[in-house]
Scaffold this motif. Structure first.
Motif, PDB file in Angstrom:
ATOM      1  N   ASP A  75       0.853  -1.193   0.000  1.00 12.22           N
ATOM      2  CA  ASP A  75       0.000   0.000   0.000  1.00 12.22           C
ATOM      3  C   ASP A  75       0.888   1.243   0.000  1.00 12.22           C
ATOM      4  O   ASP A  75       1.689   1.448   0.916  1.00 12.22           O
ATOM      5  CB  ASP A  75      -0.906  -0.007   1.232  1.00 12.22           C
ATOM      6  CG  ASP A  75      -1.982   1.068   1.167  1.00 12.22           C
ATOM      7  OD1 ASP A  75      -1.789   2.071   0.445  1.00 12.22           O
ATOM      8  OD2 ASP A  75      -3.016   0.913   1.842  1.00 12.22           O
ATOM      9  N   ARG A  78      -3.021   6.961  -0.206  1.00 13.93           N
ATOM     10  CA  ARG A  78      -4.282   7.331  -0.835  1.00 13.93           C
ATOM     11  C   ARG A  78      -4.050   7.926  -2.219  1.00 13.93           C
ATOM     12  O   ARG A  78      -3.111   8.680  -2.440  1.00 13.93           O
ATOM     13  CB  ARG A  78      -4.993   8.365   0.047  1.00 13.93           C
ATOM     14  CG  ARG A  78      -6.382   8.714  -0.420  1.00 13.93           C
ATOM     15  CD  ARG A  78      -7.134   9.478   0.647  1.00 13.93           C
ATOM     16  NE  ARG A  78      -8.420   9.908   0.115  1.00 13.93           N
ATOM     17  CZ  ARG A  78      -8.816  11.154   0.017  1.00 13.93           C
ATOM     18  NH1 ARG A  78      -8.010  12.122   0.418  1.00 13.93           N
ATOM     19  NH2 ARG A  78      -9.996  11.454  -0.465  1.00 13.93           N
ATOM     20  N   ALA A  79      -4.933   7.549  -3.144  1.00 17.51           N
ATOM     21  CA  ALA A  79      -4.871   8.069  -4.511  1.00 17.51           C
ATOM     22  C   ALA A  79      -5.928   9.148  -4.682  1.00 17.51           C
ATOM     23  O   ALA A  79      -7.089   8.957  -4.305  1.00 17.51           O
ATOM     24  CB  ALA A  79      -5.092   6.951  -5.521  1.00 17.51           C
ATOM     25  N   ALA A  82      -9.152  10.717 -10.021  1.00 15.52           N
ATOM     26  CA  ALA A  82      -8.638  10.819 -11.393  1.00 15.52           C
ATOM     27  C   ALA A  82      -9.375  11.928 -12.135  1.00 15.52           C
ATOM     28  O   ALA A  82     -10.601  11.926 -12.225  1.00 15.52           O
ATOM     29  CB  ALA A  82      -8.816   9.490 -12.113  1.00 15.52           C
ATOM     30  N   ARG A 238      -4.129   1.498  -9.223  1.00 17.91           N
ATOM     31  CA  ARG A 238      -5.031   2.206  -8.321  1.00 17.91           C
ATOM     32  C   ARG A 238      -6.160   1.246  -7.961  1.00 17.91           C
ATOM     33  O   ARG A 238      -6.899   0.785  -8.822  1.00 17.91           O
ATOM     34  CB  ARG A 238      -5.572   3.441  -9.043  1.00 17.91           C
ATOM     35  CG  ARG A 238      -6.518   4.288  -8.240  1.00 17.91           C
ATOM     36  CD  ARG A 238      -7.167   5.302  -9.187  1.00 17.91           C
ATOM     37  NE  ARG A 238      -8.138   6.100  -8.500  1.00 17.91           N
ATOM     38  CZ  ARG A 238      -8.027   7.397  -8.270  1.00 17.91           C
ATOM     39  NH1 ARG A 238      -6.983   8.044  -8.724  1.00 17.91           N
ATOM     40  NH2 ARG A 238      -8.967   8.047  -7.629  1.00 17.91           N
ATOM     41  N   ARG A 242      -6.691   3.732  -3.460  1.00 19.04           N
ATOM     42  CA  ARG A 242      -5.313   3.819  -2.988  1.00 19.04           C
ATOM     43  C   ARG A 242      -4.375   3.276  -4.062  1.00 19.04           C
ATOM     44  O   ARG A 242      -4.746   2.417  -4.869  1.00 19.04           O
ATOM     45  CB  ARG A 242      -5.133   3.025  -1.677  1.00 19.04           C
ATOM     46  CG  ARG A 242      -6.088   3.453  -0.576  1.00 19.04           C
ATOM     47  CD  ARG A 242      -5.816   2.726   0.720  1.00 19.04           C
ATOM     48  NE  ARG A 242      -4.575   3.146   1.343  1.00 19.04           N
ATOM     49  CZ  ARG A 242      -4.445   4.238   2.100  1.00 19.04           C
ATOM     50  NH1 ARG A 242      -5.486   5.029   2.306  1.00 19.04           N
ATOM     51  NH2 ARG A 242      -3.290   4.549   2.639  1.00 19.04           N
ATOM     52  N   TRP A 243      -3.134   3.800  -4.056  1.00 23.88           N
ATOM     53  CA  TRP A 243      -2.113   3.287  -4.959  1.00 23.88           C
ATOM     54  C   TRP A 243      -1.468   2.063  -4.324  1.00 23.88           C
ATOM     55  O   TRP A 243      -1.075   2.086  -3.157  1.00 23.88           O
ATOM     56  CB  TRP A 243      -1.051   4.340  -5.238  1.00 23.88           C
ATOM     57  CG  TRP A 243      -1.497   5.447  -6.138  1.00 23.88           C
ATOM     58  CD1 TRP A 243      -1.704   6.748  -5.798  1.00 23.88           C
ATOM     59  CD2 TRP A 243      -1.773   5.341  -7.538  1.00 23.88           C
ATOM     60  NE1 TRP A 243      -2.118   7.469  -6.898  1.00 23.88           N
ATOM     61  CE2 TRP A 243      -2.166   6.634  -7.982  1.00 23.88           C
ATOM     62  CE3 TRP A 243      -1.749   4.294  -8.455  1.00 23.88           C
ATOM     63  CZ2 TRP A 243      -2.515   6.895  -9.293  1.00 23.88           C
ATOM     64  CZ3 TRP A 243      -2.098   4.550  -9.757  1.00 23.88           C
ATOM     65  CH2 TRP A 243      -2.473   5.837 -10.168  1.00 23.88           C
TER      66      TRP A 243
END
Length: 460
Positions: A75, A78-79, A82, A238, A242-243
């Motif tokens: 982890d 957080r992403a 987009a 993603r 999260r990334w």
């Protein structure tokens, strides 16, 4: 007695798979592929197959807990949301429209007209490879999303509900149509003909979107489905807002079992990619009774290539299914349909690895023409197109090793993914490993087949 009959059936299925996949010795003739044959490819092929075999043994020996943790991603945080996909899709649609116009009114030389370069080089060579490494670039660049968004902005709503029973079958049909143009059509790079075909595909996709909404783009647009599948091989993804970073293919392992239509689509991607390489070899020309050194053009092989294209998919599906059933017989288990679908995503690394390997020489040449097209459009300096790297042993060796690495790594990853999926299906490590023995054998011989295809002389 039933058990003995089952074991005999399993052995027969394995023998059939081995017999059909074992390639004969390639006849060495002077051709573009002949440069590769100047190298000691037998040693490289043996090494590649040995590495895949070693992976099978290693997978069977590693602790079960470690095997289950192999595809757990890291982890990275957080992403953010987009943004900008609407803009990039619109720009992509405008670019494609411009290229279509150029296909009609521009130069009819395929290496100078933007449309063939955009479709066959920019999209099929580079964008497909980019999705497998960098992620779902098609979500940002699909011109079809922009046209569907324009329809929605006009106030139109889907007229029909997409039938659940259709699954991904429409996507398979549209992908088969694309493959037919690629491998069978007499002039797939002619700009004016290609312009009509691209318009037809775009119009068909837009019509489906008008009737069934965005679900059509997800389930029925074959190229989009293929690129989305390859994108799930990317290490950085993603997921859940999260990334996450993990081994290539970790995102596939964490998803629900695909339906049968998607599982068959995955197998067809491998089958058609393999036939795309086979139909250029001297061996194929000998099978269809044609002298590759006196090749008169694609029109002379339309019938045989169409037949091969139609048969390649069912043959591979049958061999894969036989391997799955043989594995279930070995552990005296049921659940063929579940195993068939759950293990199919593990085929994707093989299909992607072969795509990269097969098109690497073309990308090295066509990429120069593609750059010159971009340079002419933007007023930049063009490069002098060269194929000199095919005439030097050192560069040919490097190209071949990169191709072989793509094929072998794809198979190694496929074996690992397949074993992890088998652990979820069958529980214990021993049962999972035993159930995978026939499929692993299938993959080993397919490694040999793929490497043989790369090393074989080509006549067209």
């Amino acid at each position: 007695m039933p058990r003995q009959q089952g074991q005999i059936a399993a052995a027969a299925a394995l023998a059939l798979a081995v017999g059909l996949l074992w390639p004969g010795a390639a006849a060495a003739h002077a051709s573009e592929g002949g440069f590769v044959l100047l190298l000691p490819t037998d040693a490289y092929i043996a090494g590649g197959v040995a590495s895949v075999l070693a992976t099978v043994v290693l997978i069977a020996l590693i602790p079960e807990g470690l095997a289950r943790r192999l595809f757990r991603p890291l982890d990275l945080g957080r992403a953010g949301r987009a943004r900008g996909q609407a803009l990039t899709s619109t720009l992509s649609a405008l670019l494609l429209l411009w290229a279509i116009v150029q296909g009609f009114v521009g130069s009819q030389d395929p290496v100078k007209n933007p449309l063939p370069l955009l479709v066959w080089t920019g999209f099929w060579l580079f964008l497909v490879a980019g999705c497998g490494v960098l992620g779902d670039l098609w979500r940002w660049l699909s011109p079809f999303r922009a046209s569907w968004a324009l329809v929605r902005r006009a106030g139109l709503r889907p007229l029909l509900r997409y039938p659940a029973c259709w699954g991904y079958w429409p996507a398979l049909l549209s992908y088969l149509a694309f493959a037919g143009v690629l491998m069978v059509h007499i002039a797939p790079t002619d700009p004016d003909r290609l312009a009509w075909m691209v318009l037809g595909y775009w119009g068909f996709t837009l019509l489906g979107s008008v009737l069934f909404g965005a679900r059509w783009l997800v389930r029925a647009e074959g190229l989009g489905v293929l690129l989305h599948l390859y994108a799930q091989l990317a290490p950085l993804r993603r997921r859940g807002g999260r990334w996450r970073l993990g081994w290539p293919g970790w995102d596939l392992e964490g998803r629900p079992r695909p339906p049968a239509s998607l599982a068959i689509f995955i197998l067809m991607a491998l089958a058609l990619g393999s036939f795309d390489g086979l139909n250029e070899t001297f061996r194929w020309f000998s099978w269809i009774g044609m002298n590759p050194l006196e090749f008169t053009g694609r029109s002379a092989v339309v019938g045989p290539n169409l037949t091969g294209l139609i048969l390649a998919g069912p043959l591979l599906v049958a061999l894969y299914a036989a391997s799955i059933q043989a594995g279930l017989i070995l552990i005296e288990a049921d659940g063929f349909a579940a195993s068939f679908c759950a293990l199919a995503p593990a085929i994707l690394p093989i299909a992607f690895g072969y795509h990269v390997a097969h098109y690497l020489p073309s990308a090295l040449v066509e990429g120069q023409y593609f750059w010159n097209m971009v340079a002419r459009t933007l007023g930049l300096n063009e490069v002098t197109v060269t194929t000199g790297f095919f005439n030097r042993q050192a560069s040919v060796r490097t190209i071949w090793l990169c191709q072989a690495a793509a094929v072998v790594l794809g198979h190694v990853l496929a074996i690992v993914m397949s074993h992890v999926a088998a652990l979820r299906l069958h529980g214990g490590h021993g049962r999972a490993a035993l159930s995978q023995a026939p499929l692993a054998l299938f993959m080993i011989f397919y490694t040999l087949f793929g490497l043989w295809l790369l090393a074989s002389p080509r006549g067209a």
